[in-house]
Design a protein around this motif. Structure first.
Motif, PDB file in Angstrom:
ATOM      1  N   ASN A 183       0.832  -1.213   0.000  1.00  0.00           N
ATOM      2  CA  ASN A 183       0.000   0.000   0.000  1.00  0.00           C
ATOM      3  C   ASN A 183       0.863   1.258   0.000  1.00  0.00           C
ATOM      4  N   SER A 184       1.927   1.234   0.788  1.00  0.00           N
ATOM      5  CA  SER A 184       2.827   2.386   0.852  1.00  0.00           C
ATOM      6  C   SER A 184       3.505   2.611  -0.491  1.00  0.00           C
ATOM      7  N   HIS A 195       2.425   1.664  -3.480  1.00  0.00           N
ATOM      8  CA  HIS A 195       1.426   2.134  -4.446  1.00  0.00           C
ATOM      9  C   HIS A 195       1.102   3.611  -4.231  1.00  0.00           C
ATOM     10  N   GLU A 196       1.001   4.019  -2.981  1.00  0.00           N
ATOM     11  CA  GLU A 196       0.703   5.424  -2.678  1.00  0.00           C
ATOM     12  C   GLU A 196       1.875   6.318  -3.098  1.00  0.00           C
ATOM     13  N   ARG A 255       1.758   6.654  -6.828  1.00  0.00           N
ATOM     14  CA  ARG A 255       0.659   7.550  -7.193  1.00  0.00           C
ATOM     15  C   ARG A 255       1.053   9.011  -6.990  1.00  0.00           C
TER      16      ARG A 255
END
Length: 67
Positions: A9-10, A12-13, A16
């Motif tokens: 998640n980190s 991917h963020e 982004r």
């Protein structure tokens, strides 16, 4: 949620956010390129000649509109 999920998640963020920042920078650079290209065309084609004696912005715009 495990460590692997948190890291995914980190990551991917981060991707982004970096993509967003790069898109903003690309738009800024495209704008700079666009204006420098227009300036080059303006100078190469001596488009400044008809407006160099204009005293006001309105006079410049009217001269450009007529050209």
């Amino acid at each position: 949620m495990g460590v692997t999920e948190i890291l995914k998640n980190s990551a991917h963020e981060t991707v982004r956010l970096l993509t967003s920042e790069l898109q903003i920078r690309l738009e800024e650079l495209e704008e700079i390129w666009h204006f420098s290209s227009l300036e080059k065309i303006f100078i190469e084609n001596e488009l400044y000649e008809p407006i160099k004696n204009c005293k006001t912005e309105d006079a410049i715009l009217q001269t450009i509109d007529r050209s």
